[in-house]
Design a protein around this motif. Sequence first.
Motif, PDB file in Angstrom:
ATOM      1  N   PHE A 148     -12.590  -1.714  14.891  1.00 20.82           N
ATOM      2  CA  PHE A 148     -12.901  -1.468  13.487  1.00 20.82           C
ATOM      3  C   PHE A 148     -12.861  -2.790  12.735  1.00 20.82           C
ATOM      4  O   PHE A 148     -11.999  -3.632  13.000  1.00 20.82           O
ATOM      5  CB  PHE A 148     -11.887  -0.498  12.870  1.00 20.82           C
ATOM      6  N   ARG A 149     -13.791  -2.974  11.804  1.00 16.85           N
ATOM      7  CA  ARG A 149     -13.845  -4.183  10.981  1.00 16.85           C
ATOM      8  C   ARG A 149     -13.484  -3.844   9.547  1.00 16.85           C
ATOM      9  O   ARG A 149     -13.872  -2.794   9.041  1.00 16.85           O
ATOM     10  CB  ARG A 149     -15.259  -4.767  10.975  1.00 16.85           C
TER      11      ARG A 149
ATOM     12  N   LEU B 138      -3.829  -0.502   3.153  1.00 13.06           N
ATOM     13  CA  LEU B 138      -3.966  -1.904   2.763  1.00 13.06           C
ATOM     14  C   LEU B 138      -3.170  -2.106   1.485  1.00 13.06           C
ATOM     15  O   LEU B 138      -2.782  -1.148   0.824  1.00 13.06           O
ATOM     16  CB  LEU B 138      -5.436  -2.247   2.495  1.00 13.06           C
ATOM     17  N   SER B 139      -2.966  -3.355   1.131  1.00  9.98           N
ATOM     18  CA  SER B 139      -2.267  -3.658  -0.106  1.00  9.98           C
ATOM     19  C   SER B 139      -2.972  -4.808  -0.813  1.00  9.98           C
ATOM     20  O   SER B 139      -3.346  -5.797  -0.173  1.00  9.98           O
ATOM     21  CB  SER B 139      -0.814  -4.036   0.180  1.00  9.98           C
ATOM     22  N   SER B 140      -3.152  -4.650  -2.116  1.00  7.56           N
ATOM     23  CA  SER B 140      -3.758  -5.701  -2.924  1.00  7.56           C
ATOM     24  C   SER B 140      -2.989  -5.796  -4.229  1.00  7.56           C
ATOM     25  O   SER B 140      -2.910  -4.809  -4.980  1.00  7.56           O
ATOM     26  CB  SER B 140      -5.229  -5.385  -3.199  1.00  7.56           C
ATOM     27  N   GLU B 141      -2.402  -6.946  -4.472  1.00  8.14           N
ATOM     28  CA  GLU B 141      -1.628  -7.193  -5.691  1.00  8.14           C
ATOM     29  C   GLU B 141      -0.568  -6.118  -5.906  1.00  8.14           C
ATOM     30  O   GLU B 141      -0.340  -5.648  -7.014  1.00  8.14           O
ATOM     31  CB  GLU B 141      -2.556  -7.317  -6.899  1.00  8.14           C
ATOM     32  N   GLY B 142       0.067  -5.686  -4.821  1.00 10.24           N
ATOM     33  CA  GLY B 142       1.150  -4.720  -4.889  1.00 10.24           C
ATOM     34  C   GLY B 142       0.714  -3.264  -4.913  1.00 10.24           C
ATOM     35  O   GLY B 142       1.548  -2.369  -4.871  1.00 10.24           O
ATOM     36  N   ASP B 143      -0.582  -3.013  -5.000  1.00  6.61           N
ATOM     37  CA  ASP B 143      -1.087  -1.641  -5.018  1.00  6.61           C
ATOM     38  C   ASP B 143      -1.503  -1.226  -3.615  1.00  6.61           C
ATOM     39  O   ASP B 143      -2.198  -1.969  -2.910  1.00  6.61           O
ATOM     40  CB  ASP B 143      -2.301  -1.512  -5.948  1.00  6.61           C
ATOM     41  N   GLY B 144      -1.109  -0.025  -3.201  1.00  7.07           N
ATOM     42  CA  GLY B 144      -1.515   0.502  -1.914  1.00  7.07           C
ATOM     43  C   GLY B 144      -2.937   1.039  -1.975  1.00  7.07           C
ATOM     44  O   GLY B 144      -3.351   1.639  -2.969  1.00  7.07           O
ATOM     45  N   ILE B 145      -3.686   0.799  -0.931  1.00  6.57           N
ATOM     46  CA  ILE B 145      -5.070   1.265  -0.835  1.00  6.57           C
ATOM     47  C   ILE B 145      -5.221   2.003   0.486  1.00  6.57           C
ATOM     48  O   ILE B 145      -4.890   1.458   1.543  1.00  6.57           O
ATOM     49  CB  ILE B 145      -6.053   0.076  -0.866  1.00  6.57           C
ATOM     50  N   LEU B 146      -5.698   3.244   0.440  1.00  9.73           N
ATOM     51  CA  LEU B 146      -5.971   3.992   1.664  1.00  9.73           C
ATOM     52  C   LEU B 146      -7.421   3.771   2.052  1.00  9.73           C
ATOM     53  O   LEU B 146      -8.333   3.968   1.246  1.00  9.73           O
ATOM     54  CB  LEU B 146      -5.717   5.483   1.474  1.00  9.73           C
ATOM     55  N   LEU B 147      -7.614   3.370   3.298  1.00 11.27           N
ATOM     56  CA  LEU B 147      -8.955   3.114   3.825  1.00 11.27           C
ATOM     57  C   LEU B 147      -9.230   4.154   4.906  1.00 11.27           C
ATOM     58  O   LEU B 147      -8.443   4.292   5.844  1.00 11.27           O
ATOM     59  CB  LEU B 147      -9.014   1.696   4.402  1.00 11.27           C
ATOM     60  N   TYR B 148     -10.316   4.905   4.765  1.00 15.43           N
ATOM     61  CA  TYR B 148     -10.677   5.956   5.721  1.00 15.43           C
ATOM     62  C   TYR B 148     -11.992   5.586   6.393  1.00 15.43           C
ATOM     63  O   TYR B 148     -12.877   5.035   5.750  1.00 15.43           O
ATOM     64  CB  TYR B 148     -10.928   7.286   4.994  1.00 15.43           C
ATOM     65  N   ASP B 149     -12.122   5.949   7.667  1.00 14.79           N
ATOM     66  CA  ASP B 149     -13.403   5.815   8.360  1.00 14.79           C
ATOM     67  C   ASP B 149     -13.553   7.011   9.292  1.00 14.79           C
ATOM     68  O   ASP B 149     -12.714   7.235  10.161  1.00 14.79           O
ATOM     69  CB  ASP B 149     -13.479   4.506   9.140  1.00 14.79           C
TER      70      ASP B 149
END
Length: 95
Positions: free
Chosen positions: A2-3, A78-89
């Motif tokens: 996965f990329r 993932l995390s960006s500037e302290g915020d959690g990000i859910l990445l789905y594929d």
Amino acid sequence: MFRILNNSDTFITIGREYVLEKYDKKREEWLHIPLKANIGFQADGMIIDSGSETSFFASFDTFNYNFPKGDYRIIKVLSSEGDGILLYDDFKIDK
């Protein structure tokens, strides 16, 4: 394989952990696929700079499941500037 491409203006961080789920058409919901007993992920992190990408290998061998035909998805946090990000594929197993 996965990329992950970082199209944002800031760096993001990512760990090795991921979750797999299978879609159950009868129940109309995603079901969590469990890891094998005594299996875990190495606790380290990577930084993906703005405009760059990374890839990771998702092994099905670490899960306690036989993976029949069906619709699946992988989930990464993932995390960006302290915020959690859910990445789905989403992906499909046809055989």
